[in-house]
Write a protein that holds these residues in place. Structure first.
Motif, short mmCIF file in Angstrom:
data_model
loop_
_atom_site.label_atom_id
_atom_site.label_comp_id
_atom_site.label_asym_id
_atom_site.label_seq_id
_atom_site.Cartn_x
_atom_site.Cartn_y
_atom_site.Cartn_z
N LEU A 101 0.82 -1.21 0.00
CA LEU A 101 0.00 0.00 0.00
C LEU A 101 0.86 1.27 0.00
CD1 LEU A 101 -2.89 -1.03 2.42
CD2 LEU A 101 -3.04 -0.61 -0.05
N VAL A 102 2.03 1.22 0.65
CA VAL A 102 2.97 2.34 0.57
C VAL A 102 3.44 2.49 -0.88
CG1 VAL A 102 5.22 3.23 1.28
CG2 VAL A 102 3.72 2.17 2.97
N ALA A 103 3.77 1.37 -1.52
CA ALA A 103 4.21 1.40 -2.92
C ALA A 103 3.10 1.95 -3.82
CB ALA A 103 4.63 0.01 -3.38
N LEU A 104 1.86 1.53 -3.57
CA LEU A 104 0.73 2.01 -4.37
C LEU A 104 0.55 3.51 -4.19
CD1 LEU A 104 -1.70 1.43 -6.20
CD2 LEU A 104 -3.04 0.92 -4.13
N SER A 105 0.67 3.99 -2.97
CA SER A 105 0.52 5.42 -2.69
C SER A 105 1.57 6.23 -3.45
CB SER A 105 0.64 5.67 -1.19
OG SER A 105 0.60 7.05 -0.90
N VAL A 106 2.83 5.79 -3.39
CA VAL A 106 3.91 6.50 -4.09
C VAL A 106 3.71 6.43 -5.60
CG1 VAL A 106 6.41 6.49 -4.54
CG2 VAL A 106 5.56 6.16 -2.21
N THR A 107 3.25 5.28 -6.09
CA THR A 107 2.98 5.12 -7.53
C THR A 107 1.92 6.12 -8.00
OG1 THR A 107 3.53 2.77 -7.46
CG2 THR A 107 2.18 3.51 -9.31
N LEU A 108 0.83 6.20 -7.27
CA LEU A 108 -0.26 7.11 -7.64
C LEU A 108 0.18 8.57 -7.58
CD1 LEU A 108 -3.22 5.37 -5.77
CD2 LEU A 108 -2.93 5.55 -8.25
N VAL A 109 0.89 8.92 -6.51
CA VAL A 109 1.32 10.31 -6.33
C VAL A 109 2.30 10.71 -7.43
CG1 VAL A 109 2.69 11.83 -4.84
CG2 VAL A 109 0.86 10.44 -3.88
N ALA A 110 3.27 9.84 -7.74
CA ALA A 110 4.23 10.15 -8.81
C ALA A 110 3.52 10.29 -10.15
CB ALA A 110 5.29 9.06 -8.88
N SER A 111 2.55 9.41 -10.42
CA SER A 111 1.80 9.47 -11.67
C SER A 111 1.02 10.78 -11.79
CB SER A 111 0.82 8.30 -11.76
OG SER A 111 1.49 7.07 -11.74
N ARG A 112 0.43 11.21 -10.70
CA ARG A 112 -0.37 12.44 -10.70
C ARG A 112 0.51 13.69 -10.78
NH1 ARG A 112 -5.69 11.33 -11.86
NH2 ARG A 112 -6.37 9.49 -10.69
N PHE A 113 1.63 13.66 -10.08
CA PHE A 113 2.53 14.81 -10.11
C PHE A 113 2.99 15.10 -11.54
CE2 PHE A 113 3.62 15.19 -5.48
CZ PHE A 113 3.61 16.57 -5.43
N TYR A 114 3.44 14.04 -12.22
CA TYR A 114 4.02 14.23 -13.56
C TYR A 114 3.07 13.87 -14.69
CZ TYR A 114 8.45 15.08 -11.27
OH TYR A 114 9.45 15.63 -10.49
N GLU A 115 1.83 13.49 -14.30
CA GLU A 115 0.80 13.14 -15.29
C GLU A 115 1.35 12.11 -16.29
OE1 GLU A 115 -0.33 16.87 -16.94
OE2 GLU A 115 -1.32 17.56 -15.11
N ASP A 116 2.00 11.11 -15.73
CA ASP A 116 2.67 10.09 -16.54
C ASP A 116 2.66 8.78 -15.76
OD1 ASP A 116 4.46 8.43 -17.88
OD2 ASP A 116 5.72 10.09 -18.55
N LYS A 117 1.93 7.79 -16.27
CA LYS A 117 1.81 6.52 -15.55
C LYS A 117 3.14 5.78 -15.49
CE LYS A 117 -0.02 4.23 -19.70
NZ LYS A 117 -0.01 5.46 -20.55
#
Length: 509
Positions: A101-117
């Protein structure tokens, strides 16, 4: 179909991390780390006493304040009740879920910050490439709090980006949740938010001469802090009140000591991969210096400064702050990897794809390598007499705990090993007193009677040489085997009642 594929990409890092942590869980019969035993103990205190701010079992008969909000401990209790399991097994089971869940949180936040999955995918995998990520496998309140921490910072970014007070409110709600889980994580988040706010105001004034940013930032910051404060007050308000009255219970608001770490050791713990890629990501971030770039950079800088807070007289455990640095650095590193791949892609798309795949596979390999190491469960305490292993529990500690479980529940235990006492306390729920490891001598009968101590337990492994018979140091009572044999103490008020390979127990008679 594209949205479905994006969701799958979001889940890839957390699934891989889940497998990593699951591997650790299956390999080892006890939850990772020593701290979890203290939290299991607190969960049992809540089970017996309800929501209390006072721990009557530790430091009996005076008791001790409870320094942690109850969300994590109540979660342990609820899961133990729901699945009819003991809390040690529950703690083991939640290890892979917390990590993923920590990994998922960081994944989502990074994707949203840079608008890049792809950046999100990379960030979630790079997060576990550093040795410091081994801490993320431990079933701790801090790791539960780290699920919400990146999300809180992201929604605060959304407030500045979209000028929506709702985003600031959501950020505050998330911060309030963190405050009900882990105090240090709350402080780190609050410091980062405050530092970012100041940084955004200063840079906006310097580059754009936008005076309106002051009102906007203070409004968003105020809503965030007030929202977080109202939620946190559910537990913290009565805790501070009890502390102010001097009554039983309350909360400790500061560290008693500082544990420093040289900056030269940061690369070994964070990992050279994340450092190199972060430096690569730094280049385009400084060139653009847009809102998201400043947010990420200020986030990293704030945590770096916090890791060196002891320079300013603030006690801090630097090693533990590194995980808070690792999160934004993983996001910046993922951006650096994506930036490099995009440059190469202009000339050769295949090479860019190969580079991206190779780096991410290396990150996964590093993660599995770190978590397959015996160091992931090998916890120790440094003392003046060397390193003492404190976790996982040894067979002799388990035997001792089983023996105490079969004895009359009345009477307090005092042990020469603080950490072994913590495990015994969690396993048996028997009251413990620190008297034995606080003084370099055997306590007198009147001291033992005054503290209600019925059992003295000596750890035979705590041998040390020197000009002493006993040496109380770092929450241990060491003994000189050339001057005393703890298995054959001759005191009229002590009767040996149990002994195994590592421990000897005396009853006060």
């Amino acid at each position: 179909m594209e949205n479905s594929n994006q969701r799958v990409l979001y889940l890839v890092p957390s699934f891989i991390v889940f497998l990593m942590a699951l591997m650790v869980t299956f390999r080892h019969p006890w939850p990772v780390g020593w701290d979890i035993f203290y939290h299991i103990h607190l969960a049992k205190v809540y089970m017996l006493k309800g929501l209390t701010f006072f721990d009557p079992v530790y430091n009996a008969p005076e008791g001790a304040i409870i320094n942690y909000p109850p969300v994590f401990h109540m979660t342990l209790l609820a899961l133990a009740y729901l699945f009819r399991m003991n809390m040690f097994d529950v703690a083991r089971i939640i290890q892979p879920f917390l990590a993923c869940l920590v990994a998922l949180s960081v994944t989502l936040v990074a994707s949203r910050f840079y608008e890049d999955k792809i950046v999100g995918l990379a960030a979630g995998l790079i997060l576990f490439s550093g040795a410091i990520a081994m801490r993320l496998v431990s079933p701790l309140p801090e790791n539960m709090a780290l699920i919400f921490l990146p999300l809180s910072i992201y929604f605060y970014y959304e407030f500045f980006k979209e000028d929506k007070l709702l985003s600031s409110f959501i950020s505050g709600v998330l911060m309030g949740i963190v405050a009900l889980i882990h105090p240090a994580a709350t402080f780190c988040l609050g410091f980062a938010i405050t530092f970012i706010t100041a940084g955004i105001i200063i840079t906006e004034l310097y580059f754009k001469r936008d005076v309106g940013i002051i009102k906007k930032a203070l409004k968003g910051y105020g809503i965030l802090i007030m929202t977080a404060g109202l939620i946190a007050a559910v537990w913290w308000a009565p805790a501070f009140y009890l502390k102010s009255t001097g009554g039983p219970g309350g909360v400790s608001t500061s560290l008693q000591t500082s544990r420093n770490l040289s900056i030269m050791k940061y690369p070994d713990l964070l990992g050279y991969l994340v450092i190199v890629l972060s430096l690569v990501g730094l280049t385009p971030s400084i060139k653009r210096f847009g809102l998201r770039d400043r947010f990420i950079l200020l986030w990293v800088i704030s945590m770096f400064l916090l890791s060196k807070a002891y320079y300013f007289g603030v006690n801090v455990i630097t090693y533990r702050v590194l995980i808070y640095i690792m999160i934004p650095m993983s996001i910046l590193a993922a951006h650096g990897l994506r930036y490099t791949a995009e440059i190469i892609e202009i000339k050769n798309k295949n090479i860019a794809c190969i580079l991206m795949a190779a780096v991410l596979l290396f990150a996964v390999f590093q993660g599995f390598s770190n978590l397959s190491s015996t160091e992931v469960v090998d916890y120790g305490a440094m003392t003046s007499h060397g390193r003492i292993k404190i976790a996982p529990p040894t067979p002799s500690e388990v035997e001792l705990a089983e023996w105490f479980s079969q004895q009359d529940k009345e009477g307090t235990i005092s042990m020469s090993n603080y950490f072994a006492a913590g495990f015994i306390m969690a396993y048996t729920n028997r009251p413990v007193n620190p008297l034995l490891y606080e003084k370099p001598e055997i306590p007198q009968r009147n001291e033992l009677t005054k503290n209600g101590i019925v059992f003295l337990v000596f750890d035979k492994r705590l041998r040390a040489n020197g000009n002493f018979t006993f040496d109380a140091s770092s929450s241990f009572l060491f003994y000189n085997p050339s001057k005393v044999d703890v298995s054959s103490l001759k005191y009229p008020y002590l009767e040996k009642v149990y002994e195994n390979s590592d421990f000897v127990v005396y009853r006060v008679v």
